[in-house]
Scaffold this active site. Structure first.
Site, mmCIF file in Angstrom:
data_model
loop_
_atom_site.group_PDB
_atom_site.id
_atom_site.type_symbol
_atom_site.label_atom_id
_atom_site.label_comp_id
_atom_site.label_asym_id
_atom_site.label_seq_id
_atom_site.Cartn_x
_atom_site.Cartn_y
_atom_site.Cartn_z
ATOM 1 N N SER A 138 0.829 -1.194 0.000
ATOM 2 C CA SER A 138 0.000 0.000 0.000
ATOM 3 C C SER A 138 0.877 1.263 0.000
ATOM 4 O O SER A 138 1.683 1.455 -0.907
ATOM 5 C CB SER A 138 -0.953 -0.041 1.208
ATOM 6 O OG SER A 138 -1.959 0.916 1.095
ATOM 7 N N ARG A 150 -13.393 -3.090 7.172
ATOM 8 C CA ARG A 150 -14.355 -3.678 6.242
ATOM 9 C C ARG A 150 -13.961 -3.348 4.803
ATOM 10 O O ARG A 150 -14.029 -4.200 3.910
ATOM 11 C CB ARG A 150 -15.752 -3.164 6.575
ATOM 12 C CG ARG A 150 -16.861 -3.874 5.841
ATOM 13 C CD ARG A 150 -18.236 -3.498 6.378
ATOM 14 N NE ARG A 150 -18.494 -4.182 7.655
ATOM 15 C CZ ARG A 150 -18.621 -3.567 8.818
ATOM 16 N NH1 ARG A 150 -18.511 -2.244 8.892
ATOM 17 N NH2 ARG A 150 -18.864 -4.249 9.919
ATOM 18 N N ASP A 185 -9.004 -6.064 -4.691
ATOM 19 C CA ASP A 185 -8.623 -4.862 -3.937
ATOM 20 C C ASP A 185 -9.463 -3.674 -4.382
ATOM 21 O O ASP A 185 -9.423 -3.265 -5.542
ATOM 22 C CB ASP A 185 -7.136 -4.575 -4.143
ATOM 23 C CG ASP A 185 -6.601 -3.490 -3.227
ATOM 24 O OD1 ASP A 185 -7.401 -2.812 -2.553
ATOM 25 O OD2 ASP A 185 -5.368 -3.328 -3.175
ATOM 26 N N HIS A 215 -7.632 -5.699 -0.061
ATOM 27 C CA HIS A 215 -6.436 -4.896 0.197
ATOM 28 C C HIS A 215 -5.571 -5.480 1.309
ATOM 29 O O HIS A 215 -4.377 -5.191 1.373
ATOM 30 C CB HIS A 215 -6.852 -3.461 0.553
ATOM 31 C CG HIS A 215 -5.717 -2.497 0.600
ATOM 32 N ND1 HIS A 215 -4.938 -2.214 -0.499
ATOM 33 C CD2 HIS A 215 -5.207 -1.756 1.628
ATOM 34 C CE1 HIS A 215 -4.004 -1.339 -0.155
ATOM 35 N NE2 HIS A 215 -4.141 -1.045 1.119
#
Length: 359
Positions: free
Chosen positions: A167, A240, A309, A340
């Site tokens: 990320s 979530r 993702d 993700h």
């Protein structure tokens, strides 16, 4: 907890290079890198970088690997049992694994601007003796990389075999390859991209929808701990979005306890994380776009995305453009429903490619 880290960092005396390297174990370490000049012309005095490290630095300082973490994670990304909600990378480190401490000196720093021991908004401003808060200067990923370069210089590192991260950790890896093209061999940007795709949950409007509507925010002049409930709710929503429900289900957690498990994760995180750091790091991410500078990269690049993702969807990560511009580029798309948060739990889908590039 962020206050405890800040106090420990500020009270620690300067360590020698020998102390910094020979004491390296999977614990929290702190290094003073002095004043840091920022790209925007500002400067930060008395900067501290928190980090963890594993393995032994070679005599010539050239066997190091830098592991960079994401938005709300920390330098404990590789620590077994750390419970990093975004997906711990602990399965990637160990003898015979891609991050092998028997072969490499592995350094994982806490990002500048975060709140796990590195200088950030919750740190004391030496000019005022009070936390920076809303006065913390605007930083970018070049500044984060510059602070890491200063840390590595202190540790005696002369070259990096790789910079890898998920990320926003991938942002750091790509920024490293652009800012220091001759300093590293390989970068891996995992569940990441050369820019931040536009999504509702990674926008300043969305963040301020959570923080700003809480009266305790008070234009950023909040009392420590006053935003705890809001931070808990924000964290559950984020988990979530990251796919944590799917991961917990895949791990066999009782379906009736999935929500409770996420709420417990959120409660722990809300005790630790500084709301100002959310703003500072998101602003840096929104400013991040290295697509015009990809031609400067000389390192081998591994780019990993996940089919599911929602933050870095495969169709928004410009892999075709990266393949056109970069000299050595490998693209891996993980076929996983874990979203993700998949970089740790689904590491078997991409870590062999990382091991091959490092070797």
């Amino acid at each position: 907890m962020k206050r405890e880290f800040g106090a420990r960092a500020s009270n620690r005396s300067a360590a020698t290079k020998s102390d910094l390297v020979q004491s390296c174990m999977p614990h929290d370490h702190f290094c003073s890198i002095g004043s840091l000049a920022l790209k925007n012309g500002d400067s930060l005095p008395d900067v501290t970088i928190a980090y963890a490290c594993y393995g032994k630095l070679s005599a010539d300082g050239s066997n190091a690997i830098l592991v960079t973490h994401g938005y709300t994670a920390s330098h404990r990304l590789l620590a077994h049992g750390a419970g990093v909600a975004e997906g711990s990378w602990a399965p990637l480190i160990g003898p015979g694994k891609p991050l092998d401490p028997d072969r490499y000196f592995i350094v994982c720093p806490n990002m500048l601007g975060s709140c796990y021991g590195s200088t950030g908004p919750s740190s004391l401003n030496p000019k005022t003796g009070k936390p920076y808060g809303v006065t913390f200067p605007r930083i970018g990923f070049s500044d984060i990389v510059a602070s890491q370069r200063a840390l590595l210089d202190k540790l005696g590192v002369t070259h990096l075999r790789a910079v890898v991260g998920p990320s926003m950790g991938g942002f750091q890896a790509l920024q490293w390859a652009i800012d220091h093209p001759d300093w590293l061999d390989t970068v891996a940007a995992v569940v990441s991209a050369p820019y931040l795709p536009q999504t509702e949950s990674m926008s300043m409007d969305w963040l301020m929808h959570w923080l700003g509507r809480d009266p305790a925010w008070n234009n950023g002049e909040f009392t420590p701990g006053a935003l705890y409930d809001t931070m808990c709710r924000l964290r559950v929503a984020t988990l979530r979005q990251y796919g944590m429900e799917t991961i917990l289900n895949a791990q066999g957690v009782d379906p009736t306890d999935v929500q409770g498990r996420m709420e417990r994760m959120a409660a722990q995180w809300a005790h630790e994380f500084d709301p100002h750091a959310l703003v500072v790091l998101l602003r840096a991410a929104l400013d991040f776009d290295v697509q015009p500078f990809m031609g400067a990269i000389r390192a081998k690049v591994l780019h990993v995305v996940a089919r599911s993702d929602k933050l870095f969807p495969p169709n928004a990560t410009m892999n075709c453009e990266m393949a056109r511009v970069l000299g050595s580029y490998r693209y891996v798309e993980m076929d996983t429903d874990l979203g993700h948060s998949s970089s740790g739990p689904a590491h078997a889908l991409w870590s062999p490619a990382l091991a091959a590039l490092i070797d």
